[in-house]
Design a protein around this motif. Structure first.
Motif, mmCIF file in Angstrom:
data_model
loop_
_atom_site.group_PDB
_atom_site.id
_atom_site.type_symbol
_atom_site.label_atom_id
_atom_site.label_comp_id
_atom_site.label_asym_id
_atom_site.label_seq_id
_atom_site.Cartn_x
_atom_site.Cartn_y
_atom_site.Cartn_z
ATOM 1 N N PRO A 363 16.946 18.627 -14.778
ATOM 2 C CA PRO A 363 16.273 19.316 -13.679
ATOM 3 C C PRO A 363 15.868 20.736 -14.052
ATOM 4 C CG PRO A 363 18.211 18.158 -12.886
ATOM 5 C CD PRO A 363 18.266 18.091 -14.384
ATOM 6 N N VAL A 364 14.702 21.144 -13.586
ATOM 7 C CA VAL A 364 14.190 22.492 -13.825
ATOM 8 C C VAL A 364 14.685 23.417 -12.717
ATOM 9 C CG1 VAL A 364 12.110 23.913 -13.966
ATOM 10 C CG2 VAL A 364 12.141 21.636 -15.005
ATOM 11 N N ASP A 365 15.200 24.569 -13.098
ATOM 12 C CA ASP A 365 15.542 25.593 -12.117
ATOM 13 C C ASP A 365 14.252 26.327 -11.780
ATOM 14 O OD1 ASP A 365 16.464 27.620 -10.545
ATOM 15 O OD2 ASP A 365 17.884 28.436 -12.003
ATOM 16 N N THR A 366 13.541 25.806 -10.792
ATOM 17 C CA THR A 366 12.216 26.346 -10.484
ATOM 18 C C THR A 366 12.275 27.773 -9.953
ATOM 19 O OG1 THR A 366 12.325 25.294 -8.304
ATOM 20 C CG2 THR A 366 11.197 24.089 -10.068
ATOM 21 N N ALA A 367 13.443 28.193 -9.484
ATOM 22 C CA ALA A 367 13.564 29.570 -9.003
ATOM 23 C C ALA A 367 13.656 30.562 -10.146
ATOM 24 C CB ALA A 367 14.785 29.701 -8.092
ATOM 25 N N ALA A 368 14.019 30.065 -11.339
ATOM 26 C CA ALA A 368 14.257 30.972 -12.462
ATOM 27 C C ALA A 368 13.186 30.898 -13.543
ATOM 28 C CB ALA A 368 15.623 30.658 -13.086
ATOM 29 N N ASP A 506 -4.459 32.853 -6.874
ATOM 30 C CA ASP A 506 -3.629 31.665 -6.692
ATOM 31 C C ASP A 506 -3.548 30.808 -7.951
ATOM 32 O OD1 ASP A 506 -2.737 32.038 -4.155
ATOM 33 O OD2 ASP A 506 -3.736 30.286 -3.296
ATOM 34 N N LEU A 507 -4.643 30.756 -8.708
ATOM 35 C CA LEU A 507 -4.722 29.825 -9.822
ATOM 36 C C LEU A 507 -3.884 30.267 -11.010
ATOM 37 C CD1 LEU A 507 -8.455 28.704 -9.743
ATOM 38 C CD2 LEU A 507 -6.503 27.937 -8.380
ATOM 39 N N THR A 508 -3.432 31.506 -11.005
ATOM 40 C CA THR A 508 -2.548 31.974 -12.074
ATOM 41 C C THR A 508 -1.226 32.497 -11.531
ATOM 42 O OG1 THR A 508 -3.766 34.082 -12.024
ATOM 43 C CG2 THR A 508 -4.361 32.511 -13.751
ATOM 44 N N ASP A 509 -0.932 32.175 -10.277
ATOM 45 C CA ASP A 509 0.363 32.535 -9.682
ATOM 46 C C ASP A 509 1.459 31.813 -10.462
ATOM 47 O OD1 ASP A 509 2.691 32.728 -8.104
ATOM 48 O OD2 ASP A 509 1.516 32.874 -6.260
ATOM 49 N N PRO A 510 2.425 32.543 -11.037
ATOM 50 C CA PRO A 510 3.411 31.905 -11.915
ATOM 51 C C PRO A 510 4.634 31.343 -11.208
ATOM 52 C CG PRO A 510 3.721 34.274 -11.947
ATOM 53 C CD PRO A 510 2.555 34.014 -11.046
ATOM 54 N N SER A 511 4.626 31.291 -9.894
ATOM 55 C CA SER A 511 5.819 30.862 -9.165
ATOM 56 C C SER A 511 5.744 29.388 -8.794
ATOM 57 C CB SER A 511 5.985 31.700 -7.893
ATOM 58 O OG SER A 511 7.001 31.172 -7.074
ATOM 59 N N PHE A 512 6.795 28.626 -9.120
ATOM 60 C CA PHE A 512 6.872 27.246 -8.669
ATOM 61 C C PHE A 512 6.846 27.181 -7.140
ATOM 62 C CE2 PHE A 512 8.322 26.034 -12.927
ATOM 63 C CZ PHE A 512 7.756 24.769 -13.052
ATOM 64 N N GLY A 513 7.400 28.170 -6.496
ATOM 65 C CA GLY A 513 7.441 28.179 -5.043
ATOM 66 C C GLY A 513 6.079 28.314 -4.392
ATOM 67 N N SER A 514 5.053 28.599 -5.185
ATOM 68 C CA SER A 514 3.714 28.752 -4.619
ATOM 69 C C SER A 514 2.998 27.425 -4.448
ATOM 70 C CB SER A 514 2.868 29.660 -5.522
ATOM 71 O OG SER A 514 2.505 28.996 -6.721
ATOM 72 N N VAL A 515 3.604 26.322 -4.894
ATOM 73 C CA VAL A 515 2.931 25.018 -4.919
ATOM 74 C C VAL A 515 3.624 24.044 -3.971
ATOM 75 C CG1 VAL A 515 2.160 23.111 -6.380
ATOM 76 C CG2 VAL A 515 2.396 25.406 -7.357
ATOM 77 N N SER A 516 2.846 23.391 -3.110
ATOM 78 C CA SER A 516 3.373 22.317 -2.281
ATOM 79 C C SER A 516 2.331 21.210 -2.198
ATOM 80 C CB SER A 516 3.738 22.812 -0.876
ATOM 81 O OG SER A 516 2.599 23.311 -0.212
ATOM 82 N N CYS A 517 2.790 19.968 -2.315
ATOM 83 C CA CYS A 517 1.877 18.835 -2.372
ATOM 84 C C CYS A 517 2.145 17.851 -1.237
ATOM 85 C CB CYS A 517 2.020 18.099 -3.701
ATOM 86 S SG CYS A 517 1.651 19.081 -5.164
ATOM 87 N N ASP A 518 1.084 17.180 -0.815
ATOM 88 C CA ASP A 518 1.183 16.064 0.119
ATOM 89 C C ASP A 518 0.438 14.886 -0.483
ATOM 90 O OD1 ASP A 518 2.624 17.180 2.406
ATOM 91 O OD2 ASP A 518 0.873 18.477 2.633
ATOM 92 N N VAL A 519 0.998 13.688 -0.291
ATOM 93 C CA VAL A 519 0.401 12.485 -0.865
ATOM 94 C C VAL A 519 0.273 11.418 0.213
ATOM 95 C CG1 VAL A 519 0.684 10.598 -2.525
ATOM 96 C CG2 VAL A 519 1.318 12.925 -3.171
ATOM 97 N N ASP A 520 -0.909 10.832 0.301
ATOM 98 C CA ASP A 520 -1.110 9.612 1.078
ATOM 99 C C ASP A 520 -1.262 8.499 0.054
ATOM 100 O OD1 ASP A 520 -2.098 7.418 2.492
ATOM 101 O OD2 ASP A 520 -3.160 8.669 3.938
ATOM 102 N N GLU A 521 -0.162 7.767 -0.195
ATOM 103 C CA GLU A 521 -0.153 6.775 -1.267
ATOM 104 C C GLU A 521 -1.137 5.647 -0.996
ATOM 105 O OE1 GLU A 521 0.873 6.662 -4.827
ATOM 106 O OE2 GLU A 521 2.629 7.530 -3.837
#
Length: 579
Positions: A363-368, A506-521
Motif C-alpha cells: 500500500p502507498v502512503d498517499t499522505a506522505a 490542477d494538472l501538476t498538483d502533486p497531492s494524492f488527496g487532490s484526486v477523486s474518481c467516480d465510475v459507472d461500470e
C-alpha cells in the motif's frame, strides 16, 4: 580507483600488459587493491589501446572505455570529456515535478539515426511541451543497431550514434532548448556478446541470475570495486556529460544483500553530487515491486530514489481503451481499476495478482508521497516493442481513443512520459531488433523471440525476425506524417494538452488527496475531479453520456463533447476536460 588514463582493475590476473594501437606493448605493475598501472609513461595523446591478460595475446577493450570506434571486441580509444566547449553554463537543471518526459531511441528517432540528427528535432519537442528527453541506452553494443539493453561497455557511447563527442553536443543542444536529458542505464545484466569483464575480475555474481543473464556481483568478495564500477558510471553521466537524470532499468533484478543496498548508496552519492553541482539530479527506477519505499526519502526509512515507473497505470489505460485482457492485463478489466490507479498509484498494492499467482505490491502512503514520484505512460518501448509485431495503439484505436489515452496521461496526477511518435499517431511500429554478427547468437535470438510469444497465441509467422535489417528500418519514424490527416489531428491534441499542463495548476498538483474518481461500470463512464475544480470525464461506453458539470470546456477529443445549461454531453468513445 586510480587517476591514470590506462589504469585497470584486474585482481584475478597474474600479469597485465597494455597493448597500444601502434603495436607497442607496455608492462604494467599491480597495486595492492588489484589495480594495474603502466610501468612507463604513455604519450598524452589520443591512442587506441587494450589489455593483454596473463598469457592471452588477444587485447581486450577497457572495461571503462569511453570510446569504441570499432566493435565492442576491438581496441578502445582514449577520450577526454573535458575537451568539449560546453555552452550550458547558465543551465540550472530541470526538476521532475511538473515535467513531461519524452522517451526516444536514437537509432529510430530520425532517418539518420544519430545524436546529431536528433538535435534537428528538438524544436518539435519544445513545441510539444516536453521538459525532459529520455534516451534509451546508448552504451556500446554488439552490432550496428540494437535497443541498447545488450550493452557490454557501459562507459562508451555507441559509435554509430556518433560516439561520446556527439553525445556531448546533444546534451548541450538540449540545454540550449530548455530541455533536460534523462539517460536510460542498465546495471542489472550485460549483453550476450562482447562481455569481457569476467576476464578482468569477479564482476558477475557467482550464482545469481535474472531473466536476461548473469547478475552483477554487488555483495560478494571484491564487490566493493564492482559497485564502484557502477557508481563511477553514474557520476560520469551526470558530471562529465551534464545529464540531468538517470532511468535505472529493472532495479528489481539487482540482487544485493549488503547492509546498504546499491540503490541507496547511489541515491546518497547522487544527492551529494547534486548539491555540489547546484542543479537537480534525479534517479528514476523501473521497478516491478509496486513498493513506494523505493521512492521514500532515506530520512523516512526509504531507499531515497527520487521516482519510479508505475506499469499499473499503463495496464489500466491499455485495457480500458483496447479491451485486451490476456497475460498481465487480466486483472485490469474493470474500469474501477483505472480509478484506483489514478487515486492510489498502483492497482496491486498488496492485492492478488492472477498473472503472478500471488499477492503483489505494498500500500502507498498517499499522505506522505507526492504524485510526481510516479512516472506513467500509455505507451513505451517495452509495452509496444514487446508485442509480437511491435504495434502501437494507433494501429487499433481511432483518433478519439488515442486522444483519451493522451488526456489520461497528460492531465492525470502523475509525471507523464510520451513514447516517440505517439504524439502524431505514428504509423511505424517499434519492433524488437538486433544485429548480432555471430550467426549462432542471431539464431538463438530468433528462436527465443518466437518461443516467447507462443503462449500469447501469436503465430510464428507474425513475429518479425529481429536480425532482419528491415525490422530495424520499419521501426524508424516517418516525420513526413506530421501534417497529414489523423497525424495532424492527434498532434494538435497533444500540443494543446502540453500547453494546458502549464496553464492549469490542477494538472501538476502533486497531492494524492487532490484526486477523486467516480465510475459507472455499466455505462463505462469515468470522471476524475481535482480539488482545484477541474473535471476529466471519459465515456468509453456505446451510448452518449450526460453528466452535471460546472466550469467551461478546456479540451475535448476530436469528436467533441458539448456543455450546455450545466450538462456535459459526451458522445460514445469521447472525453473532455473542464476547468
Amino acid at each position: 580507483m586510480t587517476g591514470g588514463r590506462f589504469d585497470v582493475w584486474a585482481p584475478d590476473a597474474e600479469r597485465v600488459r597494455l597493448r597500444l594501437g601502434d603495436g607497442r606493448t607496455v608492462a604494467m605493475k599491480r597495486s595492492a587493491d588489484g589495480w594495474w598501472l603502466p610501468e612507463e609513461p604513455v604519450l598524452d595523446e589520443v591512442v587506441d589501446y587494450g589489455y593483454l591478460l596473463d598469457d592471452d595475446e588477444t587485447p581486450r577493450p577497457d572495461p571503462r572505455s569511453r570510446w569504441q570506434p570499432g566493435t565492442v571486441h576491438e581496441l578502445s580509444r582514449t577520450f577526454d570529456p573535458h575537451d568539449f566547449a560546453w555552452t550550458d553554463q547558465a543551465w540550472t537543471g530541470k526538476q521532475l515535478a511538473g515535467s513531461v518526459v519524452y522517451e526516444l531511441h536514437v537509432g529510430t528517432f530520425t532517418p539518420g539515426g544519430t545524436l546529431d540528427s536528433a538535435i534537428e528535432r528538438l524544436p518539435h519537442l519544445v513545441d510539444l511541451g516536453v521538459d525532459l528527453v529520455e534516451l534509451l541506452p546508448v552504451n556500446a553494443v554488439n552490432g550496428t543497431h540494437n535497443w541498447g539493453y545488450d550493452g557490454v561497455l557501459w562507459y562508451a557511447v555507441h559509435a554509430p550514434y556518433g560516439g561520446p563527442a556527439a553525445y556531448q553536443r546533444f546534451v548541450d543542444a538540449c540545454h540550449a532548448h530548455g530541455l533536460g536529458v534523462v539517460q536510460d542505464v542498465v546495471y542489472n545484466h550485460l549483453g550476450p556478446s562482447g562481455n569481457y569483464l569476467p576476464l578482468f575480475g569477479p564482476y558477475l555474481h557467482a550464482t545469481g541470475h535474472n531473466p536476461w543473464g548473469a547478475g552483477l556481483n554487488l555483495d560478494g568478495p571484491h564487490s566493493d570495486q564492482v559497485r564502484r564500477y557502477i557508481l563511477d558510471n553514474v557520476r560520469m553521466w551526470l558530471e562529465d556529460y551534464h545529464v540531468d537524470a538517470l532511468r535505472l532499468d529493472a532495479v528489481h533484478a539487482l540482487a544485493d544483500t549488503s547492509a546498504t543496498h546499491l540503490l541507496e548508496q547511489m541515491a546518497i552519492e547522487v544527492d551529494a553530487l547534486s548539491a555540489h553541482l547546484r542543479r537537480p539530479l534525479t534517479l528514476i527506477a523501473e521497478s516491478d515491486l509496486n513498493d513506494a519505499r523505493m521512492v521514500t526519502p532515506r530520512e523516512a526509512g526509504g531507499t531515497g530514489v527520487h521516482a519510479q515507473w508505475s506499469d499499473d497505470f499503463h495496464h489500466a489505460v491499455h485495457v480500458a481503451l483496447t479491451g485486451e485482457t490476456s497475460g498481465y492485463y487480466g486483472d485490469f478489466a474493470p474500469l474501477s481499476t483505472l480509478a484506483k490507479v489514478l487515486e492510489r498509484g498502483f492497482l496491486h498494492d498488496g492485492t492478488w495478482s492472477s498473472f503472478r499467482g500471488r499477492r503483489h505490491g505494498r500500500p502507498v502512503d498517499t499522505a506522505a508521497m507526492p504524485t510526481w514520484r510516479l512516472v506513467v505512460c500509455n505507451q513505451n518501448h517495452d509495452q509496444v516493442g514487446n508485442r509480437a509485431t511491435g504495434d502501437r495503439l494507433a494501429a487499433t484505436l481511432d483518433d478519439d481513443r488515442l486522444v483519451i489515452a493522451a488526456l489520461l496521461t497528460l492531465a492525470g496526477p502523475y509525471t507523464p512520459m510520451l513514447f516517440q511518435g505517439e504524439e502524431w499517431a505514428a504509423s511505424s511500429p517499434f519492433q524488437f531488433f538486433t544485429s548480432h554478427p555471430e550467426e549462432e547468437l542471431a539464431e538463438a535470438v530468433r528462436q527465443g523471440r518466437r518461443a516467447e510469444f507462443a503462449s500469447h497465441g501469436w503465430g510464428e509467422q507474425e513475429v518479425p525476425d529481429p536480425q532482419d535489417p528491415a525490422t530495424f528500418e520499419r521501426s524508424k519514424l516517418d516525420w513526413s506524417e506530421l501534417t497529414e490527416g489523423r497525424h495532424a489531428v492527434v498532434l494538435d491534441a497533444y500540443r494543446r494538452l502540453g500547453a494546458l499542463r502549464r496553464e492549469l495548476p490542477d494538472l501538476t498538483d502533486p497531492s494524492f488527496g487532490s484526486v477523486s474518481c467516480d465510475v459507472d461500470e455499466d455505462a463505462r463512464v469515468l470522471t476524475v475531479r481535482r480539488r482545484g475544480g477541474t473535471l476529466l470525464a471519459v465515456n468509453l461506453g456505446d451510448a452518449p453520456a450526460e453528466l452535471p458539470a460546472d466550469g467551461s470546456l478546456a479540451f475535448t477529443t476530436p469528436t467533441a463533447a458539448t456543455l450546455a445549461d450545466g450538462v456535459l454531453t459526451l458522445p460514445p468513445g469521447t472525453a473532455a476536460l473542464l476547468a
